[in-house]
Design a protein around this motif. Structure first.
Motif, short mmCIF file in Angstrom:
data_model
loop_
_atom_site.label_atom_id
_atom_site.label_comp_id
_atom_site.label_asym_id
_atom_site.label_seq_id
_atom_site.Cartn_x
_atom_site.Cartn_y
_atom_site.Cartn_z
N SER A 2 0.83 -1.20 0.00
CA SER A 2 0.00 0.00 0.00
C SER A 2 0.87 1.25 0.00
O SER A 2 1.91 1.31 0.66
N LYS A 11 -1.60 9.89 3.60
CA LYS A 11 -2.73 9.71 4.52
C LYS A 11 -3.43 11.06 4.72
O LYS A 11 -2.92 12.11 4.33
N GLU A 43 -7.49 6.83 -2.23
CA GLU A 43 -8.20 7.93 -1.55
C GLU A 43 -7.59 9.28 -1.92
O GLU A 43 -8.29 10.26 -2.13
N VAL A 95 -3.16 -2.21 4.50
CA VAL A 95 -3.19 -1.50 5.78
C VAL A 95 -4.51 -1.81 6.49
O VAL A 95 -5.58 -1.36 6.06
N SER A 98 -8.07 0.36 7.21
CA SER A 98 -8.39 1.32 6.16
C SER A 98 -9.67 0.92 5.43
O SER A 98 -9.86 -0.24 5.09
N CYS A 101 -7.74 0.05 1.91
CA CYS A 101 -6.64 -0.93 1.82
C CYS A 101 -6.66 -2.00 2.90
O CYS A 101 -5.71 -2.77 3.02
#
Ligand code: SF4
Length: 173
Positions: A2, A11, A43, A95, A98, A101
């Motif tokens: 990721s 992020k 995102e 991740v 998330s 992900c």
């Protein structure tokens, strides 16, 4: 891997917190002579850096899924080429938690609407939880892998248990 594991800047603004995670994982892979392909961040692609934190339900709509497929397709094509040329595809690292992900867990809730004092926001916040599902991007990746007949093990970083995550990844490789 990721995107944000090795570029935490992708992020939500203010949540760039796990540089140490990257060091532990990247050094482990480098020592084992495993190359890294950085996945795109869906995102950031769709919502940019000033997005709010989301839940899985908000991303579960056709355009987001289509965008996920679109941005990851070139990577799937690369994987097919690596495989056709004798390389081993060791694993995919997402991740956990998330909404995009997550591999084992994703963030879920009846989130959405207006951010006003009388919109029931406190109640909505209290219902946000982790559930044992994949994030939307990961679901689309898995579907594309299936369509390409690629069987690649999945692992994830859990930001609340980085050491445990690294151990799990060590077992995978
Ligand atoms: S969408 Fe995936 S790559 Fe982007 S910040 Fe979230 S977990 Fe990281």
């Amino acid at each position: 891997m990721s995107h944000c594991i090795i570029n935490a800047n992708a992020k939500v603004v203010g949540l760039c917190s796990y540089a140490a995670t990257a060091i532990e994982i990247v050094s482990l892979l480098m020592v084992r002579e495993i190359g890294i392909i950085q996945l795109p961040c869906p995102e950031m692609t769709v919502y940019g850096l000033k997005r709010w934190g989301h839940v899985r339900e908000q991303f579960n709509y056709p355009y987001y899924r289509e965008k996920c497929r679109q941005i990851v397709k070139p990577i799937i094509d690369q994987l097919i080429d690596y495989l056709n040329n004798g390389y081993k595809l060791t694993g995919i690292i997402g991740v956990d938690g998330s909404p995009s992900c997550g591999v084992h867990q994703t963030c879920s809730g009846a989130w959405g609407g207006e951010l006003t004092a009388d919109s029931g926001i406190v109640d909505k916040l209290s219902q946000v939880k982790l559930v044992n599902k994949q994030g939307i991007f990961m679901e689309e990746i898995i579907e594309l892998l299936k369509m390409a007949n690629l069987d690649i093990p999945l692992a994830a970083i859990d930001e609340l248990d980085v050491k445990g995550s690294v151990k799990n990844i060590e077992q995978l490789i």
